[in-house]
Design an enzyme around this catalytic site. Structure first.
Site, short mmCIF file in Angstrom:
data_model
loop_
_atom_site.label_atom_id
_atom_site.label_comp_id
_atom_site.label_asym_id
_atom_site.label_seq_id
_atom_site.Cartn_x
_atom_site.Cartn_y
_atom_site.Cartn_z
CG LEU A 236 -2.14 -0.67 0.96
CD1 LEU A 236 -2.76 -0.94 2.40
CD2 LEU A 236 -3.04 -0.45 0.06
NE ARG A 237 7.00 1.32 1.77
CZ ARG A 237 7.53 1.35 2.95
NH1 ARG A 237 7.64 2.39 3.49
NH2 ARG A 237 7.71 0.24 3.55
#
Lengths: 526, 335
Positions: free
Chosen positions: B272-273
């Site tokens: 999700l970075r």
């Protein structure tokens, strides 16, 4: 004035030119050149290509600190005045190269680097980029005239069109680093100042380009077309052709000054950059380094426990000699340094053709060779992986391992038959090699096949496309150590050309059995 | 020492300049990776950035540049309570730096000469609340990379060695530069950089002439050149400071979040970075442009910077991942 005489004079007048790299083996020519530089530029500190931070920037002065009982530091070599000398510059460590580059950027210091490299050994790029002059000395000694005294070139003006000319020329020669044209400009200024003129002329720029740009060229400009005489009418208005600098004067001068072996050097360069591993891969290992017993000499970190242990027996005697001191009394001879051993492991990637009739035998022999190599793995630090390609794809049958048990279990049953998707096999090998390199291993591919590729990457049975795919991947694989073994009854020309694309040895080995295979691989790769 | 080359005077390289300005506006974006050939102004831009950043308040004598006296680590000696303004720290991590130098270690000199157990802070302490710059990041040794990964993740440096047990804050923006021809970067380290930029030499002769002229003026006519460009740098600094405050008031619609999620899903970026960084970068970009709400326009502008290095690499794809991101952005957000 000779090139070197002029260069020396320019460096004396303007240290911003960075320095000079002399490419010469040990001999009278090198000695004479260094003597001239010494005489004109004055004495300065001498560096060694493997020097570390302590020597360059100063560090703990162990003897003085221990004697005085308080912290004493040494001054580093870079803090001393005078031009820096770096013999054996081609051996400079990456750390030294970046540190020196930063130093040259910050301070106006001259670096005299002697490059004794042979073939493709060269001065690290960060240093080479910052030294204006690269001189290759002939083997015989040349007489150098003493340069005239120069004045400071700061006030010399440069017409805009000369700047434009220099930049265009650099682009034509394939020099993309702006330091090239910048240093040329500086040198041109210096040449004008030597002549005591206030403006740079085309002749100055030409001479500067010969000295600075020619050795940096990465491509040879197209020679002018012979039928260039009837020029088409210029579309843009050109009021005064007299002030226009003829494009080709600079270019012609530089072309004459291009080193004669430029083409050969360019080929070397292409090869080197294709390897793409650089200095980083060599030094990293997949183990952090095995600690070795601490030693008295060395530059590593002090091993505190070993040092105290070495000092302990002497405490009573030393206390008697120096009763005022508190704490343990440690002398320089007590210091023990930590050492580590680090090695990069090798990964042998067997890429085996499992198609067609001879597949079963070939796979069995490859399997045997893998097992034989693994049996010696403890001595040789080899890891092994096995890829088989057949039908319409490639399969990683054995991921990189050094476990003999796992290998035997995995390789018990191997399927065979079908088309020859060589491109798939190579691509799989590439993926395995990339991962291995990331882990700090040194991958080597061993390709065993007897046929030509007949399945293209998209899965179609198109021989032409398949061959093109193989060539494309082989070029991308260049730089990976490889060995092509042809197991067919007759040598296959397509495989020979594949080996050429891979830059790998080609070995016809019909009826290869496991023992011979492991022997050949061992011999070819050490 | 000479003042660094002014940031505004760098010719072209808009991607790189934008990326650096965005991290200056919002440090939580997490740093910039600049990959490109030699002599494309990578190091110049980082050094120039230092001069561009507004100063920070720090406790006098604190080894980790703490903002408040309470935040100073207990092992620090000679720390006062007064604060003063210091320039934002930009710390160089040289290749071949030892582990001790990076994390800090037992002060051997003090141990041997005074018999004291003291901690000597390293580069990570000096870089706290500032920037950590690694030139040739792809040549960095593996064990140093492992160290950085851990600290960059946790924002805290933990030293457990030689009988020392020390921890201190180490929050910094990681800036790396390198030449991809000399070595690859591990995906885990790639992921720690918020934004990534590919730089190349300008292909246009006019731009190259500009580069040479400005650099030449910087070297030969230093004071006049600096005077001219420092005004532009000051204007840029003001914009960054304004954007920092504007950032808090920026409106973010759910539709924009949906766009971002869809984009990352389609590109298959790991974790999700990517989404988080893209959102932060787009917000910083909007604030820098004085816009009051986040729109697709902002996402489109920063998507390649935030996502390019998070895709799985296809070794045979010559076009590079930047082109893939741009293509997907066009597919989803419309050209």
């Amino acid at each position: 004035m000779s090139d070197l005489g002029l260069i020396t004079a320019l460096l004396r007048a303007d240290a911003g030119l960075g320095g000079v790299i002399l490419r010469a083996r040990m001999g009278p020519a090198q000695a004479a050149a260094l003597e001239l530089l010494d005489r004109v530029l004055g004495p300065g500190p001498k560096l060694h290509p493997t020097m570390g931070p302590d020597a360059l920037d100063g560090g703990l002065d162990v003897t003085a600190s221990l004697a005085a009982g308080e912290l004493r530091r040494t001054t580093g070599l870079l803090a001393r005045p005078g031009p820096l000398r770096l013999p054996m510059a081609e051996r400079a460590t990456p750390w030294l190269a970046t540190r020196l580059a930063a130093h040259l950027d910050e301070d106006a210091t001259i670096l005299i680097a002697v490059d004794e490299g042979i073939e493709d050994e060269a001065v690290p790029a960060p240093i080479a980029a910052r030294c204006a002059f690269h001189v290759t000395l002939a083997d015989r000694a040349a007489a150098h005239d003493t340069p005239v005294a120069g004045t400071c070139p700061a006030g010399v003006g440069v017409p805009d069109d000369i700047v434009a000319q220099i930049v265009t020329l650099a682009a034509t020669l394939g020099i993309h680093d702006p330091r090239g044209p910048l240093l040329t400009l500086r040198a041109a200024r210096g040449i004008a100042a030597l002549d005591r003129r206030g403006t740079v002329t085309l002749t100055d720029a030409t001479r500067a380009a010969e000295l600075v740009l020619a050795p940096r060229a990465t491509q040879i400009p197209e020679p002018p077309a012979p039928d260039a005489a009837p020029e088409p009418p210029q579309p843009q208005a050109d009021p005064d052709p007299g002030t226009q600098i003829p494009e080709d004067i600079l270019l012609d001068a530089v072309r004459a000054a291009l080193p004669p072996d430029l083409l050969a050097k360019l080929a070397q360069k292409a090869d080197r950059s294709a390897k793409g591993t650089g200095a980083g891969a060599k030094r990293q290992g997949n183990r952090r380094g095995r600690p070795l017993p601490a030693r008295a000499s060395g530059t590593g970190r002090v091993d505190l426990i070993a040092t105290l242990r070495a000092a302990a027996p002497w405490q009573t005697i030393r206390r008697r000699a120096d009763p005022v001191r508190t704490g343990p009394i440690v002398r320089k001879s007590d210091l023990r340094h930590r050492r580590y051993e680090e090695k990069s492991d090798r990964l042998l990637i067997f890429t085996v053709d499992a198609s067609g009739s001879a597949a079963l035998a070939r796979l069995a022999e490859a399997k045997g060779a893998v097992e034989l190599l693994l049996a010696e793995a403890y001595a040789r630090r080899d890891h092994v992986a096995l890829i088989a390609f057949r039908g319409d794809g490639a399969e990683l049958l054995l991921p990189p391992t050094r476990s003999l048990v796992q290998t035997k279990r995995r390789l018990a049953a191997l399927p065979g038959g079908g088309g020859t998707p060589l491109a798939h096999g190579l691509r799989k090998a590439q993926a395995v090699a990339v991962t291995a390199r990331r882990k700090g291993m040194t991958p080597t591919m061993i390709l065993l096949t007897d046929g030509r590729s007949n399945i293209a990457l998209d899965g179609s049975r198109d021989r032409k496309q398949a061959a093109a795919d193989v060539t494309r991947i082989a070029r991308a694989l260049r730089g990976l150590d490889a060995l092509v073994i042809d197991t067919g009854k007759r040598p296959e020309p397509a495989l020979q050309s594949l080996a050429r694309d891979l830059n790998a040895p080609y070995l016809p080995l019909p009826r290869a059995d496991a023992a011979r295979l492991s022997q050949v691989v061992g011999a070819a790769l050490t | 020492m000479k003042q660094p080359f002014p940031f505004s005077a760098i010719v072209g390289q808009d991607d790189m300049k934008t990326a650096m300005i965005l991290t200056a506006i919002d440090p939580s974006i997490g740093g910039v990776l600049v990959f490109g050939d030699r002599g494309t102004g990578k190091s110049t831009a980082v050094r120039a950035l230092a001069a561009l950043l507004p100063p920070i308040h720090a406790v006098r004598g604190c080894p980790v540049n703490s903002a408040k006296p309470d935040d100073c680590p207990d092992w620090a000696e000679g720390v006062g309570t007064a604060t003063h303004d210091i320039p934002t720290p930009v710390v160089d991590l040289p290749l071949g730096a030892s582990e001790d130098r990076v994390t800090g270690a037992l002060d051997i000199e003090k141990a041997l000469t005074r018999g004291e157990k003291a901690f000597q802070p390293g580069l990570l302490a000096a870089a706290n609340r500032g920037y950590l710059y690694i030139d040739e990041v792809n040549l960095l040794e593996d064990h140093i990379v492992d160290l950085l990964l851990d600290v960059a993740q946790s924002g805290e440096n933990v030293v457990e060695r030689e009988g020392l047990s020390i921890r201190h804050a180490a929050r910094f923006v990681l800036v790396g530069s390198g030449n991809p021809e000399e070595g690859e970067l591990r995906p885990q380290l790639l992921d720690r950089f918020g934004l990534s930029v590919d730089v190349a030499s300008p292909t246009d002769i006019e731009a190259r002439i500009d580069v040479i002229k400005r650099r030449d003026a910087y070297e030969t006519d230093h004071s006049a050149f600096m005077l001219r460009w420092q005004a532009e740098d000051a204007a840029l600094r003001d914009r960054i400071v304004t954007a920092r405050t504007a950032l808090t008031k920026l409106k973010t619609d759910d539709t924009v979040l949906r766009d971002i999620a869809e984009l990352c899903l389609k590109l298959g970026s790991d974790g999700l970075r990517g989404e988080l960084v893209l959102l932060r970068a787009a917000r910083a970009f909007a604030a820098f442009r004085d816009d009051t709400a986040l729109t697709r326009k902002h996402i489109r502008a920063v998507a390649p910077l935030a996502l390019r290095h998070r895709l799985r690499r296809d070794p045979l794809d010559d076009a590079g991942s930047g082109a893939r991101v741009t293509r997907t952005v066009e597919d989803i957000l419309g050209a």
